[in-house]
Enzyme design. Structure first.
Site, mmCIF file in Angstrom:
data_model
loop_
_atom_site.group_PDB
_atom_site.id
_atom_site.type_symbol
_atom_site.label_atom_id
_atom_site.label_comp_id
_atom_site.label_asym_id
_atom_site.label_seq_id
_atom_site.Cartn_x
_atom_site.Cartn_y
_atom_site.Cartn_z
ATOM 1 C CD1 TRP A 320 -61.075 20.385 2.016
ATOM 2 C CD2 TRP A 320 -63.231 20.150 1.484
ATOM 3 N NE1 TRP A 320 -61.659 19.537 2.929
ATOM 4 C CE2 TRP A 320 -62.974 19.372 2.615
ATOM 5 C CE3 TRP A 320 -64.518 20.163 0.963
ATOM 6 C CZ2 TRP A 320 -63.937 18.621 3.247
ATOM 7 C CZ3 TRP A 320 -65.492 19.413 1.574
ATOM 8 C CH2 TRP A 320 -65.203 18.648 2.715
ATOM 9 C CB CYS A 404 -60.719 17.365 -1.642
ATOM 10 S SG CYS A 404 -61.828 16.915 -0.307
ATOM 11 C CB CYS A 405 -58.431 16.150 2.345
ATOM 12 S SG CYS A 405 -60.048 16.680 2.890
ATOM 13 N N GLY A 716 -57.972 16.048 6.880
ATOM 14 C CA GLY A 716 -57.625 16.565 5.559
ATOM 15 C C GLY A 716 -57.988 18.018 5.320
#
Lengths: 741, 238
Positions: A320, A404-405, A716
């Site tokens: 990510w 992250c998402c 995500g």
């Protein structure tokens, strides 16, 4: 000298990168025609990278491990893709794709990760960690029996108690703009100022934190020096700006192996330097693109050593390296620069890719040329995701980044305590079974009556009892998080990343829920159809007979959608009732990453007709195949979920075949832009977009060699399809594809 | 009055301009051998008030922008022209345009004319290029479809024409040329679109217990469709 031609402002007196950007960036409203392809040098370097990636894949996903050196800023000498050819230098270890061990969050985990790939952890490492408490050890010293049970049965899953929490983003731009000398000096002043306070526990901890930060800030200077760069001073051109910033990120991923290591919002910042170089005649478009391409190559090479169990939760070996583009300023100006286009262009120059996780901060007022280029990139590569800047800007201003998402945070001003997720579908089953787990039969929550099996469930009764158990769950969840983050701060503190934040940043504690659509449909079934429980020989409810029709989440039907809305609002309110560690603000996400498959495995049959073990839908998606009125109905349902109580993000993944979207590419681009605008104008938060055929995925599953870089968006983030397990490939294929008959 | 609605599709992006919803009205005078929606032949489904239907369509207004709207399809939507006419008034008030996706095989009565007049555009199926094939494969003649096309020309209504290409029946350039010859003189025709025969609707025949005349037929190959579409585009120059 480094700040020549920059417009001065508040940023010249104090650390204020956002002010610098807004005073100096050049908005771009045109189309993509100025972009350039890759240079011969990029081709050579990238060819080397491709060879290594193929080898890594052939080698079972890990190319090489050094089990004798603990990953940190100075434990490896310099590494290069091709020495002398790299424009932006720096690798986590001395060789590309070689992984180091990182036992700070959990020693046993590191041993297992080595073992999984045929390595034995070095004796020196073992000896060192014999006398050191890891985060994991700390957590388990304090965990109560109930916390352990909740973890064991999978009602709380993916807790960052054996691996590093991640989701913290250093403001790496500060290094380029100010140089390390100034940042160190400022942090020393902070320490002096805070040292005047009464020495209570908070102050003492903060002072120790600062000293730990200072130590690593100094190490970062040494690390950059190994590559021949002097980052004590500000960057003086685009190449240095990108390099300085990347050193910060590199130091962070050497130190930390957190679940997500995102790079922040850097495109407008970099653009200012590129623009100045171009105006000074020192850079042209080809070389500007080359710099961005090289930075992206580095981002694609970031690796951590993980256990196979970790990959079960987060499939495809993701890091990510989320990189947020565009958005608007608070006074309504698009923050689209040519460098936003250049970042997207890397998906053509270097091919589709899962990393970096390119995230477009979508706003209704972004320039059309940019919107269309994004849509084109989505259609061609399936590699990018969209998040609604118009919604996030209200809470996070105009200099937030996505970690992250879907997790927004003000860059350098907020950090997050990442909190995995709680399985709410299981909480319903626990409710019906009087606090017992439906699979293990163990008493987890306080004992209550098991619902009767010989008569249909009564909605009001179920709902009342569900509220009691959900409230119990929320309290246990917050308390478990508090233990985890106390210990993480203590034993695996992110020294470098936190040094690139304000000294006293705001903290967010991000909780998550999984099984939203299963729970919403189950409650709807109980309310609108006839659901009769079925018990097994233990007297526990393990199945249901569901008769009659009931409205399902994902059809823009308020009867079901209001249940889903209620669940998120209710659970968020319950979470807020328990105090958090370090006064963090409670936030909530509806995001499962790829763990929706694992959650499904750990959950018995549910009243909506889902059988035991079957996967959940990912994130906030409606369940597969239940959205009967097509793509927009499904989007409208998700758009109703309220961002105010889900400020950590509402993830939705949308897959459509090209033929359904339009007759030709121009049409598809225009229609995808309309879909995105129409979804986001309703205050929806996030959308992953895949434009591909189910048949292509089936073919890729059977002939992986033909699709080495087939990238698809999951919950995500994006993954290389080949890196998914067969289980997950099948689950992705079975997901609702919106296609025309 | 109530309409008979077979189903609703919220994203029917290729059935007209912009982002569109599609309302499938049930009941059809044709029995096309290749029909992939035999479940819409008979009048059935949910009886729906115009107000309720338009309210549902309006939920998708955020996606429509300048060109998008709703497309009435079927079945044969013009068999329920009076119902569409009522919906059209409500749609107009809501600022939503509509398109009609029709076989054209209906009598041009007052209601049908009004519905066509106020449509943003019309998608007209030209199933075959001659009366004989029409009767053989659809059960009705070509006459009404041609009358509808002439009417659309006379009122200057933007029209897309669609033809399903079935392997072994009309999948040659010579066959396609017969269609293009027929269409060539009409200035209302803005697009001519070939659709490949597919087998995705076969299961419905089994479910309905209706004999499937094309059972065992293969779907049209994508590259054949592409080649024929290029051929047609060259002939028509649109």
């Amino acid at each position: 000298m480094e700040w020549r031609k920059f417009k001065k402002g508040n940023w010249t007196n104090t650390i204020d990168v956002s002010d610098f950007i807004k005073l100096n960036y050049t908005p771009y409203c045109g189309d993509a025609s100025f972009l350039r392809g890759k240079t011969k040098r990029t081709e050579r370097v990238f060819e080397r990278v491709q060879e290594l990636l193929i080898k890594e894949n052939e080698n079972g996903g890990v190319l090489n491990v050094d089990p004798n050196h603990v990953s940190s800023l100075l434990t490896f000498g310099p590494g290069y893709v091709i020495e002398g050819e790299d424009l932006i230098v720096g690798l986590q270890t001395d060789e590309p794709l070689k992984r180091a061990v990182n036992p700070f969050a959990g020693y046993r985990n590191a041993v297992q990760a080595c073992k999984a790939y045929g390595y034995e952890i070095g004796e020196n490492v073992t000896n060192e960690f014999k006398y050191r408490t890891t985060h994991n050890t700390g957590v388990f010293r304090v965990y109560t029996d109930t916390m352990k049970k909740a973890r064991h049965v999978g009602i709380l899953t993916g807790l960052p108690d054996a691996y590093a929490r991640g989701r913290i983003i250093g403001d790496y731009r500060r290094i380029a703009l100010y140089g390390m000398d100034y940042l160190i000096e400022q942090r020393q002043l902070d320490k002096k100022r805070i040292g005047e306070r009464d020495m209570d526990e908070d102050t003492i901890r903060l002072l120790e934190d600062i000293e730990r930060q200072l130590e690593f800030m100094k190490q970062l200077v040494v690390m950059a020096g190994q590559y021949g760069c002097d980052i004590t001073r500000p960057a003086s051109n685009a190449q240095e700006a990108i390099q300085w910033l990347y050193f910060g990120y590199l130091g962070a991923v050497k130190e930390q192996n957190g679940a997500a290591n995102s790079i922040g919002r850097i495109s407008a910042f970099i653009d200012i330097y590129i623009q100045r170089d171009i105006e000074e005649g020192n850079l042209d478009e080809v070389s500007a693109q080359e710099l961005v391409d090289d930075l992206i190559i580095k981002m694609r090479l970031v690796r951590h050593l993980r256990t196979p169990e970790y990959n079960e939760l987060f499939a495809g070996d993701p890091v990510w390296v989320t990189c947020s583009l565009a958005g608007m300023t608070e006074d309504g100006k698009p923050m689209v620069t040519k460098t936003c286009f250049r970042f997207l262009q890397t998906l053509y120059n270097l091919g589709p890719s899962a990393e970096p996780n390119i995230t477009v901060l979508w706003a209704q007022d972004l320039p059309e040329g940019f919107k269309k280029f994004c849509a084109k990139v989505s259609i061609d590569t399936d590699s990018i995701q969209y998040e609604n800047d118009d919604v996030m800007r209200k809470d996070f201003g105009d200099d937030y980044s996505i970690a992250c998402c879907v997790s927004a945070m003000k860059t350098g001003k907020q950090m997050q305590f990442f909190g995995a997720r709680c399985n709410l579908a299981k909480v319903l089953l626990m409710t019906l079974n009087g606090g017992k787990d439906e699979i293990y039969g163990e008493q987890i929550a306080p004992e209550g009556e098991v619902f009767a099996a010989d008569k249909p469930l009564v909605y009001e009764e179920v709902l009342e009892r569900f509220k009691t158990y959900a409230a119990w769950m929320a309290k246990l969840y917050v308390n478990t998080m508090n233990v985890i983050h106390y210990m993480h701060d203590r034993y695996a503190y992110e020294r470098l990343m936190m040094s690139l934040h304000d000294v006293e940043p705001e903290r967010l504690m991000a909780f998550g829920i999984s099984g939203l659509s299963v729970l919403a449909d189950s409650l709807s079934a109980i309310k609108y159809a006839k659901v009769t429980p079925v018990k097994d020989e233990r007297g526990l409810i393990v199945d249901f007979v569901t008769e009659g029709e009931f409205p399902k989440y994902g059809n823009d039907d308020d009867r079901a959608d209001e249940i889903a809305q209620w669940i998120t609002e209710f659970f968020y309110d319950e979470l807020c009732k328990t105090k958090t560690y370090r006064g963090a603000k409670h936030t909530l996400s509806i995001l499962t990453i790829t763990s929706n498959v694992v959650y499904g495995k750990k959950t018995g049959s549910t009243p909506d007709g889902r059988k035991a073990g079957e996967p959940f839908a990912p994130g906030a998606n409606p369940m597969h195949g239940r959205d009967a009125e097509g793509a927009l109905a499904s989007l409208n349902s998700v758009a109703k979920l309220c961002y105010d109580c889900c400020q950590d993000g509402i993830s939705n993944t949308f897959s459509i075949t090209p033929e359904t979207l339009g007759h030709n590419e121009d049409e598809r681009v225009e229609k995808l832009v309309d879909v995105l605008d129409g979804y986001f104008v309703q205050h929806a938060h996030h959308l992953n977009v895949n434009v591909l055929n189910r048949q292509k995925l089936i073919d890729a599953m059977n002939n992986p060699a033909l699709y080495p870089s087939l990238t698809i968006r999951v919950s995500g983030y994006a993954v290389n399809f080949n890196k998914l397990t067969k289980d997950k490939q099948l689950e992705v294929i079975s997901r609702t594809f919106h296609e025309k008959m | 009055m109530k309409g008979y609605v077979h189903s609703f599709e919220s994203l029917a992006a290729v059935d007209g301009l912009g982002i569109r919803c599609a309302v499938f009205l049930s009941g059809c005078p044709l029995r096309c051998a290749y029909c992939h929606n035999p479940d819409t032949w008979n009048r059935g489904g949910v009886e729906t008030e115009p107000e309720l239907l338009v309210k549902k369509i309006a939920r998708y207004k955020p996606y429509f922008k300048a060109d998008g709207g709703v497309t009435f399809s079927g079945g044969e939507p013009l068999c329920q022209a009076e119902f569409i006419r009522e919906c059209a008034l409500l749609l107009e008030n809501a600022g939503i345009n509509y398109a009609i996706d029709t076989s054209g095989a209906v009598a041009l009565d007052e209601n049908v004319k009004a519905v066509l007049e106020n449509a943003q555009m019309v998608i007209l199926d030209l199933k075959f290029a001659d009366n004989e094939s029409y009767e053989k494969y659809t059960g009705v003649g070509i006459k009404r479809t041609l009358e509808t096309l002439n009417h659309l020309e006379s009122i200057g209504k933007d029209t897309w024409i669609r033809t399903v290409v079935v392997p072994g029946i009309n999948d040659s350039e010579a066959e396609i040329q017969r269609y293009t010859e027929l269409i060539k003189g009409f200035s209302c025709v803005k697009r001519y679109e070939l659709l490949g025969f597919h087998t995705m609707g076969f299961f419905k025949y089994e479910k309905l217990g209706v004999e499937n005349p094309f059972k065992g037929k293969q779907a049209l190959e994508d590259d054949v469709l592409k080649r024929l579409q290029e051929f047609a585009d060259n002939k028509l120059n649109i």
